[in-house]
Design a protein around this motif. Structure first.
Motif, PDB file in Angstrom:
ATOM      1  N   GLN A  98       0.857  -1.182   0.000  1.00  0.00           N
ATOM      2  CA  GLN A  98       0.000   0.000   0.000  1.00  0.00           C
ATOM      3  C   GLN A  98       0.891   1.231   0.000  1.00  0.00           C
ATOM      4  OE1 GLN A  98      -3.744  -0.007   2.257  1.00  0.00           O
ATOM      5  NE2 GLN A  98      -3.011   1.899   3.117  1.00  0.00           N
ATOM      6  N   PRO A 157      -5.305   3.991   0.595  1.00  0.00           N
ATOM      7  CA  PRO A 157      -5.631   2.595   0.316  1.00  0.00           C
ATOM      8  C   PRO A 157      -6.064   2.399  -1.136  1.00  0.00           C
ATOM      9  CG  PRO A 157      -6.632   3.301   2.377  1.00  0.00           C
ATOM     10  CD  PRO A 157      -6.064   4.527   1.717  1.00  0.00           C
ATOM     11  N   ILE A 158      -5.729   1.232  -1.672  1.00  0.00           N
ATOM     12  CA  ILE A 158      -6.100   0.877  -3.036  1.00  0.00           C
ATOM     13  C   ILE A 158      -7.563   0.440  -3.012  1.00  0.00           C
ATOM     14  CG2 ILE A 158      -5.566  -0.604  -5.015  1.00  0.00           C
ATOM     15  CD1 ILE A 158      -3.269   1.298  -4.074  1.00  0.00           C
ATOM     16  N   ASN A 159      -8.416   1.081  -3.815  1.00  0.00           N
ATOM     17  CA  ASN A 159      -9.833   0.754  -3.882  1.00  0.00           C
ATOM     18  C   ASN A 159     -10.120   0.172  -5.258  1.00  0.00           C
ATOM     19  OD1 ASN A 159     -12.698   0.910  -4.257  1.00  0.00           O
ATOM     20  ND2 ASN A 159     -12.761   2.279  -2.501  1.00  0.00           N
ATOM     21  N   ILE A 160     -10.552  -1.093  -5.266  1.00  0.00           N
ATOM     22  CA  ILE A 160     -10.851  -1.779  -6.519  1.00  0.00           C
ATOM     23  C   ILE A 160     -12.307  -2.239  -6.468  1.00  0.00           C
ATOM     24  CG2 ILE A 160     -10.285  -3.722  -8.021  1.00  0.00           C
ATOM     25  CD1 ILE A 160      -7.440  -3.589  -6.784  1.00  0.00           C
ATOM     26  N   GLY A 162     -14.915  -0.846  -5.283  1.00  0.00           N
ATOM     27  CA  GLY A 162     -15.575  -0.571  -4.016  1.00  0.00           C
ATOM     28  C   GLY A 162     -15.006  -1.299  -2.823  1.00  0.00           C
ATOM     29  N   SER A 163     -13.995  -2.139  -3.039  1.00  0.00           N
ATOM     30  CA  SER A 163     -13.354  -2.863  -1.941  1.00  0.00           C
ATOM     31  C   SER A 163     -11.913  -2.408  -1.790  1.00  0.00           C
ATOM     32  CB  SER A 163     -13.361  -4.372  -2.208  1.00  0.00           C
ATOM     33  OG  SER A 163     -14.662  -4.867  -2.278  1.00  0.00           O
ATOM     34  N   THR A 164     -11.470  -2.358  -0.547  1.00  0.00           N
ATOM     35  CA  THR A 164     -10.086  -1.983  -0.280  1.00  0.00           C
ATOM     36  C   THR A 164      -9.201  -3.213  -0.409  1.00  0.00           C
ATOM     37  OG1 THR A 164     -10.784  -0.228   1.197  1.00  0.00           O
ATOM     38  CG2 THR A 164      -8.517  -0.986   1.434  1.00  0.00           C
ATOM     39  N   ALA A 165      -8.178  -3.110  -1.255  1.00  0.00           N
ATOM     40  CA  ALA A 165      -7.228  -4.205  -1.442  1.00  0.00           C
ATOM     41  C   ALA A 165      -6.248  -4.225  -0.290  1.00  0.00           C
ATOM     42  CB  ALA A 165      -6.489  -4.041  -2.770  1.00  0.00           C
ATOM     43  N   SER A 166      -5.951  -5.393   0.203  1.00  0.00           N
ATOM     44  CA  SER A 166      -5.014  -5.556   1.301  1.00  0.00           C
ATOM     45  C   SER A 166      -3.580  -5.446   0.809  1.00  0.00           C
ATOM     46  CB  SER A 166      -5.233  -6.916   1.957  1.00  0.00           C
ATOM     47  OG  SER A 166      -4.174  -7.216   2.848  1.00  0.00           O
ATOM     48  N   ASP A 169      -2.224  -8.752   0.005  1.00  0.00           N
ATOM     49  CA  ASP A 169      -2.914  -9.480  -1.050  1.00  0.00           C
ATOM     50  C   ASP A 169      -1.888 -10.080  -2.008  1.00  0.00           C
ATOM     51  OD1 ASP A 169      -4.771 -10.462  -2.850  1.00  0.00           O
ATOM     52  OD2 ASP A 169      -5.122  -8.521  -3.800  1.00  0.00           O
TER      53      ASP A 169
END
Length: 173
Positions: A98, A157-160, A162-166, A169
């Motif tokens: 991140q 944070p990376i938003n893909i 509508g979900s935040t990527a860990s 990941d």
């Protein structure tokens, strides 16, 4: 052929306000299980950087601690500069951080592979702007090392979809 040690020269100010050299030394390289070496050059816990801060945050990072004292090399609330030496034939796991990274290929050739299957061959002098994507680094050369200079900065944070990527990941490609 291995690469020469990394030399770090730090400047600052004397009490009279004149510029001076604070240190000039070789940076210790830490070797990871796959043979990759990481030399921690400079770190700061926040941006903008406080040029009056006497603490050598890179030493903390080299000892495996992030700015909160936890062992997490990718939790970068400010900035971190590193030199990464990749041995012949080595490949990293695919991973996401991140962060926003500036990567300069200093020596050799590396392949940058994305989780989409796309891949680019990078040569000495090439620059990558890594925007929190899943990626892996490979040194395809059978005998020559590759060296990367990496500046890692904090990012949102990376938003893909509508979900935040860990940041942790990871997946096989």
């Amino acid at each position: 052929m291995s690469l020469p040690p990394v030399r770090r020269v730090i400047t600052g100010h004397a009490d009279d306000g004149l510029s001076k050299f604070q240190s000039d030394s070789t940076v210790q390289t830490q070797t990871r299980p796959n043979g990759t070496g990481i030399s921690f050059i400079y770190s700061a816990p926040a941006l903008p950087i406080d040029n009056q801060d006497p603490k050598d945050w890179a030493t903390e990072e080299a000892q495996g601690r992030n700015f909160a004292g936890r062992p997490d090399l990718f939790d970068v609330p400010g900035i971190s500069c590193r030199v990464i030496d990749i041995p012949p034939g080595a490949e990293s796991n695919i991973h996401r951080t991140q962060t926003f990274d500036f990567v300069v290929v200093m020596e050799g050739v590396v392949h940058l592979k994305l989780d989409s299957g796309e891949e680019r061959t990078l040569h000495s002098g090439d620059i990558v702007l890594q925007k929190g994507t899943n990626h892996a680094w490979t040194n395809p050369h059978p005998t020559e090392w590759a060296r990367l200079y990496v500046v890692v900065t904090n990012s949102l944070p990376i938003n893909i979809g509508g979900s935040t990527a860990s940041a942790s990941d990871t997946r096989e490609v």
